[in-house]
Write a protein that holds these residues in place. Sequence first.
Motif, mmCIF file in Angstrom:
data_model
loop_
_atom_site.group_PDB
_atom_site.id
_atom_site.type_symbol
_atom_site.label_atom_id
_atom_site.label_comp_id
_atom_site.label_asym_id
_atom_site.label_seq_id
_atom_site.Cartn_x
_atom_site.Cartn_y
_atom_site.Cartn_z
ATOM 1 N N PHE A 289 -3.442 0.102 6.438
ATOM 2 C CA PHE A 289 -3.120 -0.848 5.381
ATOM 3 C C PHE A 289 -4.094 -2.025 5.436
ATOM 4 O O PHE A 289 -4.750 -2.274 6.458
ATOM 5 C CB PHE A 289 -1.689 -1.368 5.534
ATOM 6 C CG PHE A 289 -0.630 -0.309 5.442
ATOM 7 C CD1 PHE A 289 -0.020 -0.017 4.234
ATOM 8 C CD2 PHE A 289 -0.261 0.409 6.573
ATOM 9 C CE1 PHE A 289 0.956 0.963 4.141
ATOM 10 C CE2 PHE A 289 0.707 1.395 6.496
ATOM 11 C CZ PHE A 289 1.315 1.672 5.276
ATOM 12 N N TYR A 291 -4.289 -6.322 3.717
ATOM 13 C CA TYR A 291 -3.606 -7.374 2.982
ATOM 14 C C TYR A 291 -4.523 -7.856 1.863
ATOM 15 O O TYR A 291 -5.628 -8.331 2.115
ATOM 16 C CB TYR A 291 -3.255 -8.538 3.892
ATOM 17 C CG TYR A 291 -2.057 -8.293 4.789
ATOM 18 C CD1 TYR A 291 -1.129 -7.293 4.498
ATOM 19 C CD2 TYR A 291 -1.832 -9.090 5.910
ATOM 20 C CE1 TYR A 291 -0.038 -7.073 5.308
ATOM 21 C CE2 TYR A 291 -0.737 -8.886 6.726
ATOM 22 C CZ TYR A 291 0.161 -7.868 6.424
ATOM 23 O OH TYR A 291 1.256 -7.654 7.221
ATOM 24 N N ILE A 292 -4.037 -7.728 0.626
ATOM 25 C CA ILE A 292 -4.780 -8.182 -0.545
ATOM 26 C C ILE A 292 -4.211 -9.530 -0.990
ATOM 27 O O ILE A 292 -2.991 -9.742 -0.952
ATOM 28 C CB ILE A 292 -4.674 -7.159 -1.693
ATOM 29 C CG1 ILE A 292 -5.230 -5.794 -1.264
ATOM 30 C CG2 ILE A 292 -5.419 -7.653 -2.925
ATOM 31 C CD1 ILE A 292 -4.986 -4.713 -2.285
ATOM 32 N N VAL A 300 -0.317 -9.244 -0.617
ATOM 33 C CA VAL A 300 0.232 -7.933 -0.975
ATOM 34 C C VAL A 300 -0.302 -6.907 0.032
ATOM 35 O O VAL A 300 -1.507 -6.864 0.310
ATOM 36 C CB VAL A 300 -0.184 -7.525 -2.406
ATOM 37 C CG1 VAL A 300 0.352 -6.132 -2.728
ATOM 38 C CG2 VAL A 300 0.308 -8.547 -3.407
ATOM 39 N N GLN A 301 0.593 -6.109 0.577
ATOM 40 C CA GLN A 301 0.186 -5.050 1.499
ATOM 41 C C GLN A 301 -0.205 -3.805 0.714
ATOM 42 O O GLN A 301 0.537 -3.359 -0.149
ATOM 43 C CB GLN A 301 1.318 -4.730 2.483
ATOM 44 C CG GLN A 301 0.946 -3.640 3.497
ATOM 45 C CD GLN A 301 2.038 -3.449 4.535
ATOM 46 O OE1 GLN A 301 2.225 -4.265 5.424
ATOM 47 N NE2 GLN A 301 2.792 -2.359 4.399
ATOM 48 N N GLN A 302 -1.387 -3.247 1.035
ATOM 49 C CA GLN A 302 -1.891 -2.098 0.294
ATOM 50 C C GLN A 302 -2.329 -1.000 1.269
ATOM 51 O O GLN A 302 -3.092 -1.246 2.201
ATOM 52 C CB GLN A 302 -3.085 -2.511 -0.569
ATOM 53 C CG GLN A 302 -3.765 -1.368 -1.309
ATOM 54 C CD GLN A 302 -2.853 -0.757 -2.358
ATOM 55 O OE1 GLN A 302 -2.176 -1.473 -3.094
ATOM 56 N NE2 GLN A 302 -2.827 0.563 -2.427
ATOM 57 N N GLN A 303 -1.820 0.213 1.042
ATOM 58 C CA GLN A 303 -2.240 1.343 1.875
ATOM 59 C C GLN A 303 -3.606 1.845 1.409
ATOM 60 O O GLN A 303 -3.870 1.916 0.200
ATOM 61 C CB GLN A 303 -1.226 2.483 1.805
ATOM 62 C CG GLN A 303 -1.582 3.666 2.713
ATOM 63 C CD GLN A 303 -0.520 4.745 2.684
ATOM 64 O OE1 GLN A 303 0.583 4.539 2.161
ATOM 65 N NE2 GLN A 303 -0.843 5.898 3.243
ATOM 66 N N GLY A 319 -7.511 3.483 -2.514
ATOM 67 C CA GLY A 319 -6.588 2.375 -2.349
ATOM 68 C C GLY A 319 -7.107 1.024 -2.781
ATOM 69 O O GLY A 319 -6.314 0.103 -2.986
ATOM 70 N N LEU A 320 -8.423 0.854 -2.939
ATOM 71 C CA LEU A 320 -8.985 -0.442 -3.314
ATOM 72 C C LEU A 320 -9.978 -0.274 -4.452
ATOM 73 O O LEU A 320 -10.571 0.802 -4.627
ATOM 74 C CB LEU A 320 -9.676 -1.100 -2.115
ATOM 75 C CG LEU A 320 -8.787 -1.576 -0.958
ATOM 76 C CD1 LEU A 320 -9.648 -2.155 0.157
ATOM 77 C CD2 LEU A 320 -7.758 -2.589 -1.423
ATOM 78 N N GLN A 324 -11.670 -6.763 -5.367
ATOM 79 C CA GLN A 324 -10.414 -7.236 -4.800
ATOM 80 C C GLN A 324 -10.680 -8.042 -3.523
ATOM 81 O O GLN A 324 -11.608 -7.751 -2.770
ATOM 82 C CB GLN A 324 -9.492 -6.058 -4.490
ATOM 83 C CG GLN A 324 -8.881 -5.416 -5.723
ATOM 84 C CD GLN A 324 -7.903 -4.320 -5.364
ATOM 85 O OE1 GLN A 324 -8.263 -3.337 -4.722
ATOM 86 N NE2 GLN A 324 -6.643 -4.493 -5.779
#
Length: 360
Positions: A289, A291-292, A300-303, A319-320, A324
């Motif tokens: 994961f 953090y965005i 926001v946590q993003q996998q 995922g990205l 970002q």
Amino acid sequence: MKKILLLIAIVVIAVLGYNSFVPQKTQTQRPRPIPNVVVAKVEVMPIRDEVEALGTGRAYESIIVTSKVSEIVNEINFDDGDIVKKGAVLVRLRSDEQKAKVVAAEVKLTENLRELERIRSLVSSKTIAELERDRLQSLIDTTRAEVAQAKAALNDRVISAPFAGRLGLRQVSMGSLVTPGEQISTLDDVSKIKLDFSVPERFIQELQPGKLVEARAVAYPDRIFKGVVTSIDSRVNPQTRAVIVRAVMPNSDLSLLPGMLMKVKLIKQSREALLLPEAAIIPIQSKHFVYIVGADNKVVQQQVTLGIRSRGWAEITEGLDIGQQVIIRGILKVRPGDEVKVQQAENFKFAQVEDTEKAA
């Protein structure tokens, strides 16, 4: 004893009475400060899929200068470490006897040719049989072979450079007797260097001539030598399970020497990819994961899905999106949903980091 107990009771009652009449101060909770974090924007950067190995440099051409015959050294035309051209005479051996044999064979040939001219007219007039002319022709052919043999023996007394290169240390002196196989010096063509290194057999499918390599030598820590793969060995070593790969790199300033140990990078593939510093990756069990920081400065946590990793950088395959903002420092101070103060990271590129590491 009763007086002591009575005194304690009076003190307790007084304290309780004071607390009941004196208003207590209200305890106010201080608001949690907004943490500062450092973010980096997701960008497309060049990335290389490479294999590292250790290799040994070899001269492009290399010989031990020796003599074919046993003879006395009459002349030496080089010093230690000289750079010579192709065909340059290095050593002359004593050759008086061979010169005399050449002269004798040439005189004999001239005489036989003169005799052949004399009898040709006699053969035409039937005065001498043609058999005599044929015998003399055979004698001339034999004498020509003797001349060639005598000249070859004379040439063996002259030792020349078969190619241009750098000579090693001189091992003979004037007047010394040299024998076949005895080392006079070495000659190496180091205008180009062959670099042999081992690559694990699992990479064989990706190996082919034309792949680029970069190498470093301990003697030149600030330099990167570049070359091209020219050949791959036809066998895999059964003990090491590796195959020998040979690359050739230019060495116009003759800085590299045969036998040098070099650290090699074989570049299997070079491409563009989304990259992030590894410090931004949060591993949780088998998942990863990041953090965005959104437009409202909320975390926001993003996998994400990772590709290859290289020297502190990780490839993001899923995922990205480009642009970002991902937290790379201060991750331990925040949780998903927290508001943060954003500070942009230094504008380091992956390629620039690579160059810095190479120069270090």
